[in-house]
Structure formats: C-alpha cells, structure tokens
Write an enzyme that holds these catalytic residues in place. Structure first.
Site, mmCIF file in Angstrom:
data_model
loop_
_atom_site.group_PDB
_atom_site.id
_atom_site.type_symbol
_atom_site.label_atom_id
_atom_site.label_comp_id
_atom_site.label_asym_id
_atom_site.label_seq_id
_atom_site.Cartn_x
_atom_site.Cartn_y
_atom_site.Cartn_z
ATOM 1 N N GLU A 29 0.980 -1.202 -0.093
ATOM 2 C CA GLU A 29 0.017 -0.105 0.084
ATOM 3 C C GLU A 29 0.725 1.287 -0.091
ATOM 4 O OE1 GLU A 29 -0.881 2.054 3.353
ATOM 5 O OE2 GLU A 29 -0.766 0.307 4.693
ATOM 6 N N LYS A 92 -5.787 10.432 1.032
ATOM 7 C CA LYS A 92 -5.661 9.117 1.478
ATOM 8 C C LYS A 92 -6.928 8.601 1.199
ATOM 9 C CE LYS A 92 -6.186 7.160 6.350
ATOM 10 N NZ LYS A 92 -6.158 7.303 7.653
ATOM 11 N N VAL A 112 -5.560 0.213 3.437
ATOM 12 C CA VAL A 112 -5.587 -1.029 3.403
ATOM 13 C C VAL A 112 -6.754 -1.520 2.240
ATOM 14 C CG1 VAL A 112 -6.127 -3.290 4.536
ATOM 15 C CG2 VAL A 112 -4.109 -1.615 5.312
ATOM 16 N N ASP A 148 -15.783 5.248 15.350
ATOM 17 C CA ASP A 148 -14.512 5.344 14.285
ATOM 18 C C ASP A 148 -13.870 3.719 14.010
ATOM 19 O OD1 ASP A 148 -12.459 5.575 12.815
ATOM 20 O OD2 ASP A 148 -11.553 7.470 13.822
ATOM 21 N N SER A 150 -11.997 1.329 11.273
ATOM 22 C CA SER A 150 -11.456 1.562 9.970
ATOM 23 C C SER A 150 -11.876 0.682 8.830
ATOM 24 C CB SER A 150 -9.815 0.729 10.113
ATOM 25 O OG SER A 150 -9.523 1.001 9.084
ATOM 26 N N ASP A 152 -10.654 -0.750 6.664
ATOM 27 C CA ASP A 152 -9.566 -1.804 6.669
ATOM 28 C C ASP A 152 -10.506 -3.205 6.976
ATOM 29 O OD1 ASP A 152 -7.821 -0.199 6.168
ATOM 30 O OD2 ASP A 152 -6.438 -0.741 7.740
ATOM 31 N N LYS A 169 -2.944 -1.799 14.787
ATOM 32 C CA LYS A 169 -2.100 -0.691 15.386
ATOM 33 C C LYS A 169 -2.488 -0.770 16.719
ATOM 34 C CE LYS A 169 -2.683 2.337 11.538
ATOM 35 N NZ LYS A 169 -2.604 1.488 10.364
HETATM 36 N N1 PSU Z 1 0.338 0.558 8.738
HETATM 37 C C1 PSU Z 1 1.298 1.427 8.994
HETATM 38 N N2 PSU Z 1 1.082 2.763 8.775
HETATM 39 C C2 PSU Z 1 0.025 3.202 8.408
HETATM 40 C C3 PSU Z 1 -1.005 2.323 7.957
HETATM 41 C C4 PSU Z 1 -0.672 0.907 7.959
HETATM 42 O O1 PSU Z 1 2.381 0.780 9.604
HETATM 43 O O2 PSU Z 1 -0.083 4.343 8.256
HETATM 44 C C5 PSU Z 1 -2.249 2.756 7.024
HETATM 45 C C6 PSU Z 1 -3.078 2.058 6.302
HETATM 46 O O3 PSU Z 1 -3.158 2.260 5.006
HETATM 47 C C7 PSU Z 1 -4.233 1.692 6.717
HETATM 48 C C8 PSU Z 1 -4.513 3.033 7.598
HETATM 49 O O4 PSU Z 1 -5.291 1.208 6.020
HETATM 50 O O5 PSU Z 1 -3.257 3.492 8.074
HETATM 51 C C9 PSU Z 1 -5.713 2.924 8.550
HETATM 52 O O6 PSU Z 1 -6.384 3.938 8.521
HETATM 53 P P1 PSU Z 1 -7.635 4.357 9.513
HETATM 54 O O7 PSU Z 1 -7.305 3.975 10.819
HETATM 55 O O8 PSU Z 1 -7.990 5.948 9.211
HETATM 56 O O9 PSU Z 1 -8.766 3.550 8.773
HETATM 57 MN MN MN Z 2 -11.373 6.097 10.883
#
Ligand code: PSU
Ligand code: MN
Length: 313
Positions: A29, A92, A112, A148, A150, A152, A169
């Site tokens: 990604e 993004k 993702v 919130d 994701s 993903d 994460k």
């Molecule tokens: N893994 C990492 N760093 C990142 C991400 C993943 O080590 O920045 C990114 C990926 O693109 C994932 C996104 O889909 O963070 C998730 O963002 P959100 O929590 O806003 O869905």
């Molecule tokens: Mn989000």
C-alpha cells in the site's frame, strides 16, 4: 471475480508478466508512505519492502492512484514522488473515498481497504502492510462514542485477499478489533506465536485467535479458506523483529499520552491514525518509526514467502 472496470486499472508490465506466469506477487500500500511515516524513512521503507519481496524471488506491486487510474506496480520515480509530496497534498483513499480520489486527479495514496480492492481486481492474492486499522478506542461506549472503525476491517470481511501485518495498530482497541473481525468472519492467525503481535511492540496482550507455525502453514490455512469461496480475506500477523521492537512499557506510555493529546486536540476522522503515528514518533524520539520501518519490511518478506508457497514453488 472483481467487477472493477479494467479501464481504471494500470498494471505495471513486470507485475502483469509475473501474474500471467503464475509467479508470486505481493501488493504493497502507499498510505504508509504518504501518511504513516516521515521523510526519508517513508522512501527507505517503500524501497526496502520491495527489495525484501524481490529477495525472496517474488514481484512487488505498490499501489497508488494517479490521474484518475489505479496503478498496481510503481517505478522508483513514483515511490519518490509519493514520499516527497508536501504533507497534506496527497489524499488518503479508502473504499469510501476511492471515487473522490480518482475524480480529483493527481496522486492519491491507497489504504489497506483500497489496496485490497486493487489487488483483487489485478489478481494478486497477497498483500503486506504495517499495522492494520481497526476499532479506535472510544469508538463504542464511553461518554462520546465516535463509531470510528477503520474500513480496513470491512474490506477484510468482503474481499478475498490475504493481508500480512504486524497486528492491529497499538493505538486501537485491539480486543474490539478482534471481536469485529470474528463477527464479520475474518480468520486471524499469528505466525509462530500464540499471542497476537502488537504492531510496534511484539506483544499485544491478546491471545491470537489462531496460530500457524510458519509461512507454509499460513499458506495452507489461506488455501483452505479461499477454497470455501466465502469471499472474505485472511489476516496474518507476524511480530516486529525483536531488535527493532519498542519495549512494551515505552510503547504503552507513549500511546496513552498520544491518545490523550489527540482527544484534547479534537482530532477526528481519517486524520486520527496519521496524527497518532506522528505523535508517537516524537514521544519515542524516533523509536516507533524505527520499529514501524522494520515491521513493514519484515511483513513484506513474510508475505513474499506465503505468496511463493501459494504459487506452489
Ligand atoms: N500500517 C502502518 N502505517 C500506516 C498504515 C498501516 O504501519 O499508516 C495505514 C494503512 O493504510 C491503513 C490505515 O489502512 O493506516 C488505517 O487508517 P484508518 O485508521 O484511518 O482507517
Ligand atoms: Mn477512521
């Protein structure tokens, strides 16, 4: 089969040749390049992840959007353009924002969810990232639930692509993330450990829903899942290499502080994850960045091993 209009997809020659010959390919990604890591570590990791995949004998395919089309497989100039773009200048793109990113023109990075969509459309079964997104703390319950979660997670539930990561994460509610994945029918396995890996730290404090011994066993699990035709993906988690991991207590303290500060600053929506990662980098004096780079490269290598097993070589 993906219903994505093939006219939207640009598959690099090298990637198309590998896919046609049934050789292993691993998607990568681009949001972690534009929003997850600072320059120059973002460019270093973009290159090193591709190199790690090549070292195993597989072909890397980094995904990003440029001028209204989804590119699967970027050259070095494209990686550099993404890595050096001024902060905030690259969108993004996730499942809900993919159309807007295509329509806007210029560059956009894929998260993702958007990368899984592109990989599936291109015929790539395996994808490596850093830490998967999930249920944010305070998303459900508490005084002001944000909902919130994701995209993903929803993507893993509906798109049959294998995602290799170092765990959800650590800034997330990891327990709720696991519950969400279970409810939505996504197999989650840790490779070589019974504990779910904790992103920049080796441990998450949560038991992994299942364990596979190594890449070969992971590939066997994937084959069994895909043979069911359920249309969902598989989440495979491998811990950050020991020598680069953030010590558990240091990770914990920095994360708690970053979360508090994000709340005070009123950070919300797609900005939350990039904001927290940048804050963690400062609070740990770069140690979280070192761990993040290391785990991404390791995930890429493991994904290439799994893709190689799946390709039957
Ligand atoms: N893994 C990492 N760093 C990142 C991400 C993943 O080590 O920045 C990114 C990926 O693109 C994932 C996104 O889909 O963070 C998730 O963002 P959100 O929590 O806003 O869905
Ligand atoms: Mn989000």
């Amino acid at each position: 089969m993906s219903r994505l209009d093939p006219g939207l997809l640009v598959v690099a020659d090298e990637v198309a040749r590998a896919l046609a010959a049934h050789r292993p390919v691993v998607a990568l990604e681009s949001t972690l390049i534009t929003h997850g890591l600072p320059y120059p570590q973002n460019l270093e990791v973009a290159r090193a992840a591709e190199r790690a995949i090549r070292d195993v004998g597989a072909t890397p395919a980094t995904v990003a959007i440029q001028d209204g089309r989804i590119h699967v497989g970027l050259d070095d100039a494209a990686l550099e353009a993404l890595a050096t773009a001024p902060a905030g200048s690259v969108a993004k793109a996730a499942r809900p924002t993919l159309a807007a990113a295509l329509f806007a023109g210029g560059w956009a990075a894929t998260t993702v969810s958007a990368t899984m969509i592109a990989a599936h459309a291109a015929g790539i079964a395996v994808f490596a990232t850093g830490g998967i997104g999930g249920v944010h703390r305070g998303a459900i319950g508490g005084p002001r639930p944000t909902l919130d979660i994701s995209s993903d997670l929803e993507e893993l539930a509906r798109t049959p692509v294998v995602v290799v990561c170092a765990g959800p994460k650590a800034v997330l509610d990891v327990g709720m993330t696991l519950e969400y994945l279970e409810t939505h029918g996504v197999p989650v396995a840790a490779i070589g450990t019974t504990e779910l890996p904790g992103f920049v730290a080796r441990r998450s404090g949560h038991r992994a829903p299942s364990t596979v011994a190594d890449a070969a066993a992971a590939a066997a699990l994937v084959r069994a899942h895909l043979a069911l035709g359920l249309e969902s993906g598989v989440l495979l988690c491998t811990p950050v290499p020991d020598e680069d991991a953030l010590p558990d207590d240091e990770a914990h303290d920095a994360i708690e502080q970053a979360l508090r500060e994000a709340d005070e600053a009123g950070i919300a929506g797609p900005a939350v994850t990039p904001w927290l990662l940048a804050r963690l980098a400062l609070l740990t004096a770069g140690a979280s960045v070192r761990a993040n780079v290391s785990l991404i490269v390791n995930d890429a290598r493991v994904a290439a091993e799994i893709a190689t097993e799946l390709a039957g070589r």
